[in-house]
Design an enzyme around this catalytic site. Structure first.
Site, PDB file in Angstrom:
ATOM      1  CG  ASP A  13      -1.743   1.212   1.366  1.00 28.15           C
ATOM      2  OD1 ASP A  13      -2.444   1.559   0.402  1.00 28.15           O
ATOM      3  OD2 ASP A  13      -1.675   1.856   2.429  1.00 28.15           O
ATOM      4  CG  ASP A  15      -1.626   7.612   0.469  1.00 28.07           C
ATOM      5  OD1 ASP A  15      -1.080   8.719   0.414  1.00 28.07           O
ATOM      6  OD2 ASP A  15      -2.141   7.058  -0.531  1.00 28.07           O
ATOM      7  CG  ASP A 175      -1.883   1.900   6.259  1.00 30.58           C
ATOM      8  OD1 ASP A 175      -2.112   1.581   5.079  1.00 30.58           O
ATOM      9  OD2 ASP A 175      -2.372   2.904   6.796  1.00 30.58           O
TER      10      ASP A 175
END
Length: 225
Positions: A13, A15, A175
């Protein structure tokens, strides 16, 4: 963490995983909200809205705690945000500590790497280039690359196809619960960073195969050397 992994490809991922982009997103949000005559949002609010792509971010900026808005207002907000984020993307975003140290180690192992994000694809490569991360990536799958976006499994499957790796030979690093659910649906193991954006939910409550506090913790978990 005692479990080991033997991937041929690792997909990240963006961001909240590789980069802290909230400062740039928050600045674009401030400019958008000011342009529309709306009250500002804090950086913490913006961080809690990140994860499901820019259209959802804009909707949350305009509606959370404020009530619904008509579709034309959402469209106006989206156009404004995209215009401003084109100016702010990469100005204040930084790679998290450990990222620039870990990626060369993964590359040296012969791993394919890529970014699978819900951020609009047009913003991804320029940001990675500014931060010195683009050269490590073999594929980029953005939120508008396909008809589907995370948590649909198709973006991860598409990334596997693009780098020529079987689905069962890939690992996802994210995240958020959105990343974890995407990986679970795709049949991939998934590790989550403890420092990212998870829409206000504690990341250690998510269904994943382990937690990392820094990306430099990943190479020792891999056995394909």
């Amino acid at each position: 963490m005692s479990r080991k992994f033997s991937p041929q490809a690792v997909f990240f991922d963006l961001d909240g995983t590789l980069v802290d982009s909230v400062p740039d997103l928050a600045e674009a949000a401030r400019r958008m909200l000011a342009e529309l005559g709306e009250a500002p949002r804090t950086d913490a609010e913006v961080a809690s809205f990140v994860g499901k792509g820019i259209p959802v971010l804009v909707e949350r900026l305009l509606t959370v705690g404020r009530g619904p808005v008509p579709e034309d207002r959402l469209a106006q907000g989206l156009a404004s945000f995209l215009k401003h984020y084109d100016d702010t993307n990469g100005l204040l975003t930084t790679a998290y500590p450990g990222v620039l140290e870990a990626l060369p180690l993964l590359l040296a192992r012969g791993l394919k790497m890529g970014v699978v994000t819900n951020k609009a694809e047009a913003f991804v490569a320029p940001l990675l280039e500014k931060l010195g991360l683009l050269a490590f990536m073999d594929v980029i799958v953005g939120g508008d690359t396909l008809a589907q976006k995370k948590p649909d499994p198709e973006p991860l499957w598409h990334a596997c196809t693009q780098v020529g790796v079987a689905r069962e030979a890939a690992l996802m690093v994210g995240d958020s619960g959105n990343d974890a659910l995407c990986a679970r649906r795709a049949g991939l193991p998934v590790l989550l960073m403890t420092y990212g954006y998870n829409e206000g939910v504690a990341v250690d409550t998510e269904d994943c195969d382990g937690l990392l506090s820094s990306l430099v913790e990943l190479p020792p978990l891999l056995t394909n050397t």
